[in-house]
Design a protein around this motif. Structure first.
Motif, short mmCIF file in Angstrom:
data_model
loop_
_atom_site.label_atom_id
_atom_site.label_comp_id
_atom_site.label_asym_id
_atom_site.label_seq_id
_atom_site.Cartn_x
_atom_site.Cartn_y
_atom_site.Cartn_z
N ILE A 10 0.83 -1.20 0.00
CA ILE A 10 0.00 0.00 0.00
C ILE A 10 0.86 1.25 0.00
N HIS A 11 1.87 1.25 0.85
CA HIS A 11 2.61 2.50 1.05
C HIS A 11 3.88 2.57 0.25
N ALA A 12 4.01 1.71 -0.74
CA ALA A 12 5.14 1.85 -1.65
C ALA A 12 4.72 1.59 -3.09
N ALA A 13 4.07 0.45 -3.31
CA ALA A 13 3.89 0.02 -4.69
C ALA A 13 2.60 0.55 -5.32
N THR A 14 1.51 0.54 -4.60
CA THR A 14 0.25 0.81 -5.29
C THR A 14 -0.46 2.07 -4.80
N MET A 15 -0.98 2.06 -3.57
CA MET A 15 -1.89 3.13 -3.21
C MET A 15 -1.27 4.51 -3.35
N VAL A 16 -0.04 4.66 -2.88
CA VAL A 16 0.55 5.99 -2.90
C VAL A 16 0.80 6.48 -4.33
N THR A 17 0.79 5.57 -5.29
CA THR A 17 0.95 6.04 -6.66
C THR A 17 -0.39 6.46 -7.27
N ALA A 18 -1.47 6.32 -6.50
CA ALA A 18 -2.78 6.70 -7.02
C ALA A 18 -2.82 8.18 -7.40
N GLY A 19 -2.12 8.99 -6.61
CA GLY A 19 -2.10 10.42 -6.92
C GLY A 19 -1.43 10.68 -8.26
N VAL A 20 -0.32 9.99 -8.49
CA VAL A 20 0.37 10.14 -9.78
C VAL A 20 -0.54 9.67 -10.91
N TYR A 21 -1.17 8.53 -10.67
CA TYR A 21 -2.09 8.00 -11.68
C TYR A 21 -3.18 9.01 -11.99
N MET A 22 -3.73 9.62 -10.94
CA MET A 22 -4.83 10.56 -11.15
C MET A 22 -4.36 11.79 -11.93
N VAL A 23 -3.17 12.28 -11.59
CA VAL A 23 -2.65 13.44 -12.32
C VAL A 23 -2.43 13.07 -13.79
N CYS A 24 -1.87 11.90 -14.02
CA CYS A 24 -1.63 11.49 -15.41
C CYS A 24 -2.94 11.25 -16.13
N ARG A 25 -3.90 10.67 -15.43
CA ARG A 25 -5.22 10.45 -16.01
C ARG A 25 -5.82 11.78 -16.45
N SER A 26 -5.60 12.81 -15.64
CA SER A 26 -6.16 14.13 -15.95
C SER A 26 -5.20 14.96 -16.80
N SER A 27 -4.30 14.30 -17.53
CA SER A 27 -3.25 15.06 -18.21
C SER A 27 -3.83 16.08 -19.18
N SER A 28 -4.98 15.78 -19.81
CA SER A 28 -5.50 16.77 -20.77
C SER A 28 -6.02 18.01 -20.05
N LEU A 29 -6.38 17.87 -18.77
CA LEU A 29 -6.70 19.08 -18.00
C LEU A 29 -5.43 19.84 -17.67
N PHE A 30 -4.42 19.09 -17.19
CA PHE A 30 -3.19 19.75 -16.77
C PHE A 30 -2.49 20.43 -17.95
N ASN A 31 -2.63 19.84 -19.14
CA ASN A 31 -1.99 20.45 -20.29
C ASN A 31 -2.54 21.85 -20.58
N ASN A 32 -3.76 22.11 -20.11
CA ASN A 32 -4.35 23.43 -20.31
C ASN A 32 -4.03 24.38 -19.18
N ALA A 33 -3.27 23.93 -18.21
CA ALA A 33 -3.01 24.76 -17.04
C ALA A 33 -1.52 24.80 -16.75
N PRO A 34 -0.80 25.61 -17.48
CA PRO A 34 0.67 25.63 -17.31
C PRO A 34 1.09 25.98 -15.89
N ILE A 35 0.32 26.85 -15.24
CA ILE A 35 0.71 27.23 -13.87
C ILE A 35 0.62 26.03 -12.95
N ALA A 36 -0.46 25.28 -13.12
CA ALA A 36 -0.62 24.08 -12.29
C ALA A 36 0.49 23.08 -12.58
N MET A 37 0.87 22.96 -13.85
CA MET A 37 1.96 22.05 -14.21
C MET A 37 3.24 22.43 -13.49
#
Lengths: 111, 658
Positions: B256-283
């Motif tokens: 949980i605290h190394a391999a999977t759960m903690v990477t959920a945030g990274v996954y979510m950011v990457c999943r939302s990449s088309s939103l982040f691409n429109n927000a350079p400041i957030a990037m």
């Protein structure tokens, strides 16, 4: 509704006399209700008030040539009869239990 | 739509395992519990493999709609699962590593109390994690998100009779609430702006967005998503829960605290990449937060003595790298690092678990030493993780970390330099842990080790057994009297997962994940700038070399350095006093404010006052009114008459009857 009451010999007595008598009887009833101490007398005072009201009902019925007032007075009598049955039963029970009919001594129902 | 692949089976299988183990597991044998737990996860893994095999290249996302979950006005959320190339990778990692860790855990937990409870929680975690990964809309993702948070809480506090374990669980849960608050707000804004929470709809609209329109709103959404991700993925300023989370059993730390759960945030950011691409400041913010986290967590890892704490700070630091990758637009490099990190960090934790078990639940590295001959398999596999995380080519960590850092090099030089410095520190602290554990002479056992490890140990104490009716399993082979047992290698059920993970750590870099992800997340190919590559080669040589000098050649040197730079060492050793600062600035005001304002002021004063006031006013009025009921019948009669007179008078004065 088409019916007329037969003329009475007392037709000459004015309406106001009936009402005044009714008021006097009612006032006597109230006084008895408030000031007498015997439960049975208080009870009779209530009956007196009821009958005072009955008198004015009948008087108005006669005056207005309508039967409504008389019908109401029968209702009042029925209620009075029922009340007498219940009330006397209560008075009997009170007397059996406490051997007194003084209203001022029947005062246990209080906070 | 292509034919249904029964995606629901993937999370449903671990859920079934959870239901069986949580209901009847207590009465069943350990073999039965282990079989159910492992079989459900392995079956889920096989179903993933079969599904991916059937779906082939996954040019388009494969979406399955099961039922409409919420329909209210224009708001509609379906219970939908989808698989695209990003999901496929996460699914393989979660179920694959999950299976290995389940197998390992049957060995690690063999003598612990609450065996069925542990595996029930672990299966429940797998269920929620798979929901999170498969979700086709934000709300369903949030369900998984919260679910894994719950399981994380339950498993951190697994040894709940220990106060520190319960506290660590609560800390993780509460810190995550802060992040979830941001995530919820982001979801609201997404719905307001896009009218839907469906990934397909939202990202389709986001891709065609005019940059000048609603730039501020998109930035706000992305920043709030970042808050959510920072909570789950332990980024500054919300990373503080992860080191404490090591209070849980070691397999939990690994899964949980190394391999999977903690990477959920990274996954979510990457999943939302088309939103982040429109927000350079957030990037930029993501990149800076990631870099800062990577750097500071690595410095904190330098001076820790608890082997799990070292790896915990290392996890925070590596997560920072992933955020850096996402922040500079190299999403696929970030996910690549998620995968390789899952391999080598799971291996590091499981290996650490093996070491801890061999040393009878001693976690302080100062009492290790010279273990390489005594537990050779653990040593060999940990060496694979070592070379992977240190970034030595051609092993897995090199490929992913360098993909991130090279992208950062093109994007912003300062981020690259800090990242490279962090890479050197990474190599240093892992090497330090390895040298302290496996080289030199055996320094143990810890003379003070009578369950007094200051909240970092991993015991199941006798109380725990008794509490669960397993008193007969009392830990005869560990616990008291550490020094008198020999140190021996872990059983095969633990070493085989280690070996598999070791092979993955060595070779994981050759899975060409960035290319596979290119249709989903865009290209992240960076120029292999010779300077940057040279710097990266220098980092691991420097890190490992320095650790070798300090911990093998002249073991007295670290202490001398620590006393020379006393202030700096104190600062790092105490993790920059961040916990203390949070305590003074946030926790203390909240508890004191709750006590003196909310409790004594609002609750005891206002609310209780209002209730008691209503009571005493009623009593007062009642006290007055009870005088009326004196029991005297004639007084009642007087009231009746007076009332009647009043009514008559009133009617004649105000004209009821003419």
């Amino acid at each position: 509704m088409d019916f007329t009451l037969p003329p009475l010999p007392i037709a000459a007595i004015p309406m106001s006399a009936y009402l005044i008598l009714s008021a006097i009887l009612f006032g006597l009833g109230i006084c008895g209700f408030l000031f007498r101490r015997n439960l049975i007398t208080v009870f009779m005072s209530i009956e007196l008030m009821l009958n005072a009201v009955n008198l004015s009902f009948v008087a108005f019925s006669h005056q207005m040539k309508q039967a409504d007032g008389q019908i109401y007075s029968f209702f009042v009598m029925v209620v009075a009869a029922a009340e007498a049955a219940v009330g006397l039963a209560i008075i009997l029970t009170v007397f059996k239990n406490r051997e007194t009919l003084e209203v001022d001594e029947v005062d246990n129902l209080k906070l | 739509m292509a034919e249904s692949q029964q995606l629901w089976l993937i999370p449903a299988l671990p859920l079934l395992g959870f239901l069986i183990n949580s209901t009847v597991g207590r009465k069943m044998s350990k073999q039965f519990v282990s079989f159910i737990a492992i079989a459900s996860v392995v079956a889920s893994f096989l179903w993933v493999a079969k599904t991916l095999n059937a779906l082939g290249a996954l040019e388009q996302p494969h979406v399955e709609h099961y039922f409409t979950w919420i329909a209210s006005g224009t708001f509609s959320v379906g219970f939908d699962f989808s698989i695209d190339r990003l999901t496929s990778i996460m699914l393989l990692v979660v179920t694959g590593i999950g299976s290995l860790i389940h197998i390992y855990a049957t060995g690690y937990m063999a003598h612990e109390g609450g065996y069925y409870r542990f595996f029930a929680y672990l299966n429940l975690f797998m269920f929620f994690m798979l929901i999170l990964v498969l979700a086709a809309n934000f709300l369903l993702l949030f369900v998984g998100w919260e679910g894994v948070g719950l399981c994380s809480y339950l498993l951190i506090g697994f040894y709940f009779l220990e106060k520190f374990a319960g506290d660590a669980g609560k800390k993780a849960f509460i810190v995550n609430r802060v992040g979830d608050f941001g995530f919820s707000l982001a979801m609201f804004l997404v719905f307001i702006n896009f009218g839907s929470l469906d990934f397909g709809t939202v990202f389709g609209k986001a891709a065609t967005l005019q940059p000048e329109h609603s730039a501020g709103m998109i930035t706000a959404i992305c920043l709030l998503l970042l808050v959510g991700a920072a909570g789950k993925s332990a980024q500054i300023p919300l990373y503080v829960w992860l080191p404490d989370a090591m209070a849980g059993p070691t397999p939990v730390s690994a899964l949980i605290h190394a391999a999977t759960m903690v990477t959920a945030g990274v996954y979510m950011v990457c999943r939302s990449s088309s939103l982040f691409n429109n927000a350079p400041i957030a990037m930029e913010t993501v990149a800076i937060v990631g870099t800062a986290t990577a750097f500071f967590a690595a410095t904190m890892g330098l001076a820790q003595n608890d082997i799990k704490k070292v790896f915990a700070y290392s996890t925070v630091s590596q997560l920072g790298y992933m955020f850096l990758g996402a922040g500079v637009g190299a999403y696929s490099a970030g996910i690549f690092h998620v995968v390789t990190h899952a391999f080598f960090k799971a291996l590091l934790f499981l290996g650490a678990g093996s070491v801890i078990m061999a040393c009878h639940h001693e976690q302080d590295m100062r009492w290790y030493g010279g273990l390489r001959k005594k537990i050779p398999v653990t040593f060999g596999t940990l060496c694979c993780a070592w070379v992977a995380i240190a970034g030595i080519p051609p092993f897995s960590g090199y490929h992913s970390k360098d993909a991130i850092l090279l992208a950062a090099y093109e994007h912003a030089r300062p981020l690259f330099w800090i990242g490279a410095l962090t890479a050197a520190m990474t190599a240093f602290y892992v090497s330090r842990a390895m040298f302290l554990t496996f080289f030199g002479e055996y320094r143990g056992p810890n003379p003070h080790a009578d369950h007094g490890h200051g909240g970092h140990d991993d015991h199941a104490h006798g109380d725990d057994h008794a509490a669960h009716g397993h008193a007969d399993h009392a830990h005869k082979d560990h616990g008291h009297g550490h020094g008198h047992q020999e140190i021996k290698e872990s059983p095969a059920v633990m070493t085989i997962p280690l070996v598999i993970l070791a092979l993955l750590s060595l070779g994981g870099g050759f899975f060409n994940i960035p290319d596979w992800l290119e249709p989903v997340l865009g290209s992240s190919h960076a120029e292999h700038d010779p300077t940057a590559v040279a710097v990266l080669y220098a980092t691991f040589i420097l890190g490992i070399g320095l650790a070798y000098v300090m911990y093998v050649l002249s073991p007295g040197l670290p202490d001398k350095l620590a006393s020379t730079f006393k202030g700096l060492h104190t600062l790092i050793y105490n993790k920059y006093f961040v916990d203390e600062v949070y305590d003074v600035t946030i926790i203390h005001p909240i508890t004191e404010g709750s006590r003196y304002f909310l409790w004594k002021g609002v609750d005891a004063g206002l609310i209780d006052g209002a209730v008691n006031g209503a009571g005493s006013v009623s009593r007062w009025i009642g006290g007055g009114l009870r005088q009326l009921q004196g029991g005297n019948i004639r007084s009642y009669a007087t009231w009746v008459v007076a009332g009647a007179v009043f009514v008559v008078v009133a009617m004649s004065v105000w004209g009821g009857v003419r």
